[in-house]
Design an enzyme around this catalytic site. Structure first.
Site, mmCIF file in Angstrom:
data_model
loop_
_atom_site.group_PDB
_atom_site.id
_atom_site.type_symbol
_atom_site.label_atom_id
_atom_site.label_comp_id
_atom_site.label_asym_id
_atom_site.label_seq_id
_atom_site.Cartn_x
_atom_site.Cartn_y
_atom_site.Cartn_z
ATOM 1 N N LYS A 139 0.855 -1.181 0.000
ATOM 2 C CA LYS A 139 0.000 0.000 0.000
ATOM 3 C C LYS A 139 0.888 1.227 0.000
ATOM 4 C CE LYS A 139 -1.832 2.900 2.174
ATOM 5 N NZ LYS A 139 -1.832 4.406 2.015
ATOM 6 N N GLU A 165 -0.967 7.545 -0.116
ATOM 7 C CA GLU A 165 -1.945 8.100 -1.050
ATOM 8 C C GLU A 165 -1.394 9.292 -1.824
ATOM 9 O OE1 GLU A 165 -3.570 9.352 3.145
ATOM 10 O OE2 GLU A 165 -2.417 7.693 2.287
ATOM 11 N N GLY A 219 6.670 4.958 8.795
ATOM 12 C CA GLY A 219 5.834 6.132 8.966
ATOM 13 C C GLY A 219 5.985 6.721 10.357
ATOM 14 N N THR A 253 1.055 6.495 13.953
ATOM 15 C CA THR A 253 0.470 5.496 13.061
ATOM 16 C C THR A 253 1.088 4.123 13.318
ATOM 17 O OG1 THR A 253 0.161 7.229 11.395
ATOM 18 C CG2 THR A 253 -0.072 4.959 10.666
ATOM 19 N N GLY A 254 2.377 4.091 13.612
ATOM 20 C CA GLY A 254 3.022 2.826 13.944
ATOM 21 C C GLY A 254 2.400 2.160 15.155
ATOM 22 N N GLU A 282 10.042 15.460 16.336
ATOM 23 C CA GLU A 282 10.373 15.405 14.910
ATOM 24 C C GLU A 282 9.548 16.440 14.156
ATOM 25 O OE1 GLU A 282 11.143 11.922 11.680
ATOM 26 O OE2 GLU A 282 9.229 11.856 12.733
#
Length: 497
Positions: free
Chosen positions: A192, A195, A245, A249-250, A401
């Protein structure tokens, strides 16, 4: 400039796009539309405009892709020898080299990075497929001395169907460093891409099929993280997940993987320290720092985003860095720009918010610190190359970050203080040091918590060196033979004789 490259650049500048871009998912050896029929736009960050559309996938498309990958796992692919798998990967390496110009121009349109940077990425992909082509038949187990009446050995087997979630900052190279070793190990895949940047991964899937990969072995589903990515990592038909990522999200990926006890490799964020000691080669250090933070407009998980400089040379070093940053001309990646755009308006807003908070908290902006007005950069999404002197070690500027062209500076009295500062965040991805004192360099390499350490050069190593982080930077390793074994499961066999 070759005619092929020149023609592609001219077409992209003239039309704002390239003809013949893939528009569908790549499932079971062919391009297909989404089950829902929906599509989504992909934007050129250098212009701030959509340049193409692609199928927008969801759970139905993930189901189709996983089914194709599971069928292929027990099909002709499982009966190919490791050497035959290597032959396919080597043919793919040659085909990528032949079409490098097209891959690079598409990567620039999609991600925004400068063409020279995209060309470097494509060159690395050529090397990655060649490396794992050669490694495919070198993946071997061991024999164990279990006694005179037994034979004991281990076998490295493919883990099964591997899922890969690819980020937008290095779409092609990150996809390749997961796809190539997974195929070398004998896995099948569902990928994936982000996007924002789907096209080069789709192109790579088609190329691998042309190189001889059986249908269903590699499947690519475009779509958002919420619709396609979440469905992929939660799918019970997935045996392994490689995710690159953000930390947040991880963490969600880990929770989803826990439901089916799915194996994971996570490469997350970084706030990587780059230590510069007073005895360094100043010219080399300046060049290294500039590359470490301003390549790809600082949108690199392993960027040297935190400069820790010994006090004795802080003033001359910062003078040169400020002058260098001010000389970087922002512009479209297909032009002669010194620095490219930020990938999306959302990311641009995040970078600006970080710097605005740092300014309000009393951190000193040495240069930059603002969004470039659209009328000054062709309508794209740009942030000024920025250098900020940190007010203190606990400031969010030091600890968080930013993922943009923003260099945080900390001044330290000596080597020992610099080592302490280097370890004083929750990240542990990479670290670097510039010094002529090799004893100090190796003491730093031993003392710093990081997945990889660079001495007197940043971003060194290539495909053979394992890459990954510790603590909030993730776990597991990509690249090298360690990356190959990420896609294997170890089986022990003992026989009585």
């Amino acid at each position: 400039m070759t005619a092929d490259r020149a023609d592609l650049v001219a077409e992209a500048i003239r039309t704002g796009t390239l003809a013949g871009l893939p528009g569908g998912h790549f499932i079971d050896g062919r391009f297909v539309e989404s089950a829902s029929g929906r599509r989504m736009e992909s934007f050129d960050p250098g212009r701030g405009k959509a340049f193409a559309t692609v199928a927008a996938g969801d759970g139905q498309d993930i189901d189709r892709a996983v089914a194709a990958a599971r069928a292929a796992l027990s099909g002709p692919w499982s009966r190919l020898s490791p050497a035959a798998r290597g032959d396919i990967l080597m043919r793919a390496s040659r085909l990528i080299a032949e079409r490098a110009a097209r891959f690079a121009v598409v990567e620039t349109l999609d991600s925004g990075k400068r063409l020279a940077e995209a060309e470097g990425d494509v060159g690395g992909v050529v090397k990655a497929f060649a490396y794992y082509a050669g490694a495919a038949d070198k993946l071997q187990g061991d024999s164990m001395p279990v006694g005179p009446d037994h034979i004991g050995l281990t076998i490295e087997e493919p883990v099964g169907v591997a899922a890969q979630i690819v980020p937008w900052n290095y779409p092609l190279s990150t996809a390749a460093r997961g796809i190539a070793p997974a195929l070398a190990a004998g896995c099948t895949l569902v990928v994936k891409p982000a996007e924002q940047t789907p096209f080069t991964t789709l192109m790579l899937a088609e190329l691998l099929h042309e190189a001889g990969l059986p249908a269903g072995v590699l499947n690519v589903v475009a779509g958002t993280g919420a619709e396609a990515g979440a469905a992929l990592v939660a799918h019970p038909g997935i045996d392994h997940i490689t995710f690159t990522g953000s930390v947040a999200t991880g963490q969600r990926v880990m929770r989803a993987a826990a439901e089916h006890v799915t194996r994971l490799v996570l490469e997350l964020g970084g706030k990587s320290p780059l230590v510069v000691l007073a005895d360094c080669d100043l010219d080399a250090a300046v060049a290294g720092i500039m590359e470490a933070i301003f390549e790809n407009a600082g949108q690199i998980c392993s960027a040297g985003s935190r400069l820790i400089v010994e006090e004795a040379i802080a003033e001359p070093l910062l003078e040169r860095l400020v002058a260098g940053a001010q000389a970087l001309r922002p512009g479209h990646g297909l032009g002669d720009a010194g620095i490219g755009p930020i990938n999306s308006p959302a990311q641009l807003a995040r970078v600006a918010a970080h710097v605005d908070r740092a300014r309000a908290a009393g951190n000193r902006i040495l240069t930059g610190g603002a969004v470039v007005p659209p009328e000054d950069c062709g309508g794209g999404w740009f942030y000024q190359p920025t250098i900020v002197l940190a007010a203190g070690p606990d400031d969010p500027l030091v600890q968080e970050e930013i993922f943009g062209p923003v260099l945080t500076v900390q001044v330290m009295p000596d080597f020992e203080a610099a080592v302490v500062a280097a370890n004083a965040t929750s990240y542990a991805l990479v670290a670097g040091i510039y010094t002529r004192d090799h004893a100090k360099a190796w003491r730093f390499a031993r003392a710093v918590d990081a997945g990889q350490v660079y001495i007197n050069e940043f971003f060194a190593g290539g495909i053979a060196m394992p890459f990954g982080g510790n603590r909030k930077s993730g776990f597991g390793r990509a690249k090298g033979m360690a990356g190959l074994r990420s896609y294997c499961k170890l089986k022990s066999v003992v026989a009585r004789i």
